[in-house]
Design a protein around this motif. Structure first.
Motif: not given
Lengths: 192, 292
Positions: B50, B52, B54, B56-57, B61-62, B64-65, B70-71, B76
């Motif tokens: 975690n 951060g 990337c 994303y929170p 979050g990463c 999901t994206a 979306k990513a 990562c």
């Protein structure tokens, strides 16, 4: 008139945080930013009003007829926990945007003692259904009012030059104490 | 009578519990939200620090994206090619290999190389020290203060302070970028892990001032620029900057730099090895004479 007084009393005079000292954990925990504080406040209003209604029915329709009034604490905790779970599922399905906005605060409310406090106050004061709801709105509104004000203060404190020993929680606690003192000025405004 | 009380109490509360439990169980089926199973799978592959890095929170979050497309699968930076390949398998996409990046410190002003304006004995934090007049105790206003703010912020133990300057352990660095954000002097840059050449100075002062403050600062003489065969190094604002997309890591600039502000670890390692061999040969020579 009585209901308006009840509402105002909940917000100012019997403020959960500053005069009854309930719900202090979220008050200190999520008051670093006005935005998140407002999110928490809205979630608390939502849950407290629902919890007031649910506990009213559980108490008057189940506990009183069975003569089990003394079990109200455990019964209310059960109701509130189940309710928060249900509300979370319902919101997740029906309104993902609201779910996103409330985020982690929704499940956190399960352990917010202001919810239980509100339900217990309603029961002990012998409020009827409408009064219970209004008391819930007032109390939760007071909570939101307090946490948003406090978050605003903390946001400003952040940018000040503070002695190292006072940074963070020490100053937050002093600030909360001062706010509590100032809220004492409202006491005696309304006698219920 | 009393036993009946106990029984009703237990029965009613457990009854309530059962009703609520059943209600919630039923509700969870009605209100079940279909979540992409890929999110969970990606989550299990991600490092889970975690950090951060990337953007994303946190790792969820990463994940999901990535699952939503979306990513990219290599979003990562910490996991690098290994994690990207695994996520690529989950997503059914070929992971484009990305060269792993590592942090490097744009300062070589060690205690012996750089002058100090005064002895600093205050709070051991670069952000704090940099707010003092003149930007801290170092003679060079751009140099590493060596108080270890980056070391404290690194979750992977890749940074350390050696002789008053932060040093990156490239084997431990995962390119999360936290140190770069924490450094008040903006001294931490990123370079591909395979490229060993780096400008170890960030002083935008004119050459004369640099020489006065530090024995190994970039004076903006442009000798590196003239010697580079790949147009990969340029002096901007009095300090040399390497364009790693063009740099072939030949190390010529490092050899030509009159102030040794450009370092090439490969050449340095070779030089150190040579020096060690010479020293060993010297040490061996007298013993031969003794035998003879």
């Amino acid at each position: 008139m009585h209901l308006i007084l009840l509402l105002l009393a909940g917000v100012f005079v019997n403020n959960y945080i500053f005069s009854q000292f309930l719900g202090i954990c979220p008050f200190l925990g999520v008051s670093k930013k006005v935005e998140t504080a407002a999110g928490m406040g809205v979630a608390v209003i939502f849950v407290i009003v629902l919890a007031c209604a649910a506990t009213y029915f559980v108490y008057n329709l189940i506990l009183v007829p069975l003569g089990l009034e003394y079990l109200y604490t455990i019964a209310f905790i059960l109701v509130i926990a189940a309710l928060v779970q249900f509300v979370e599922m319902f919101i997740k399905k029906s309104s993902p945007s609201l779910y996103q906005a409330l985020g982690v605060y929704l499940p956190l409310i399960t352990t917010n003692c202001a919810v239980l406090g509100c339900a217990v106050t309603n029961m002990q004061s012998g409020y009827n259904f409408i009064e219970s709801i209004v008391n819930g709105i007032g109390g939760a509104g007071g909570f939101t009012f307090a946490i948003v004000l406090f978050a605003g203060i903390r946001e400003r404190i952040e940018f000040n030059d503070i002695p190292k020993a006072f940074e963070g929680f020490p100053l937050a606690l002093i600030g909360a104490g001062l706010m509590s003192v100032s809220f004492l000025g409202f006491s005696g405004l309304i006698k219920l | 009578m009393e036993i009946i009380n106990v029984v009703t109490a237990i029965a009613s509360i457990s009854g309530l519990g059962v009703i609520f439990g059943a209600g919630l169980g039923y509700a969870s089926k009605i209100f079940a939200v279909e979540e992409d199973p890929k999110v969970g799978e990606i989550m299990s592959v991600l490092p889970g620090a975690n950090c951060g890095g990337c953007g994303y929170p946190g790792c969820s979050g990463c994940a999901t994206a990535i699952a939503e497309g979306k990513a990219p699968v290599n979003a990562c930076p910490v996991g690098g090619a290994k994690v990207a390949a695994k996520i690529g398998e989950i997503m059914g996409v070929e992971a484009s290999a990305t060269e792993p990046q590592v942090a490097f410190v744009k300062c070589n002003g060690t205690c012996s190389n750089a002058k100090s304006k005064y002895d600093y004995e205050g709070i051991s934090d670069c952000v704090f020290a940099s707010q003092l007049a003149g930007g801290g105790s170092k003679g060079c206003a751009y140099g590493c203060l060596g108080l270890g703010t980056c070391v404290n912020v690194c979750a992977f133990g890749a940074l350390s302070i050696v002789d008053g300057v932060a040093v990156v352990d490239e084997e431990k660095c995962v390119n999360c970028g936290k140190c770069a954000k924490a450094c008040p002097k903006g001294l931490i840059g990123f370079k591909p892990k395979s490229k060993k050449t780096a400008v170890r100075c960030n002083s935008k002062d004119a050459g004369k001032e640099v020489i006065a403050n530090c024995s190994t600062g970039c004076i903006g003489c442009k000798i590196c620029e003239k010697n580079c065969k790949f147009d990969a190094i340029h002096v901007e604002n009095n300090v040399a900057v390497i364009d790693y997309s063009k740099c072939k890591d030949c190390g010529l600039c490092a050899m030509k730099c009159p102030k040794h502000a450009i370092k090439n670890e490969r050449i340095e390692a070779m030089a150190a090895k040579k020096a060690a061999e010479e020293a060993a040969a010297k040490a061996a020579a007298p013993s031969d004479e003794n035998k003879a």
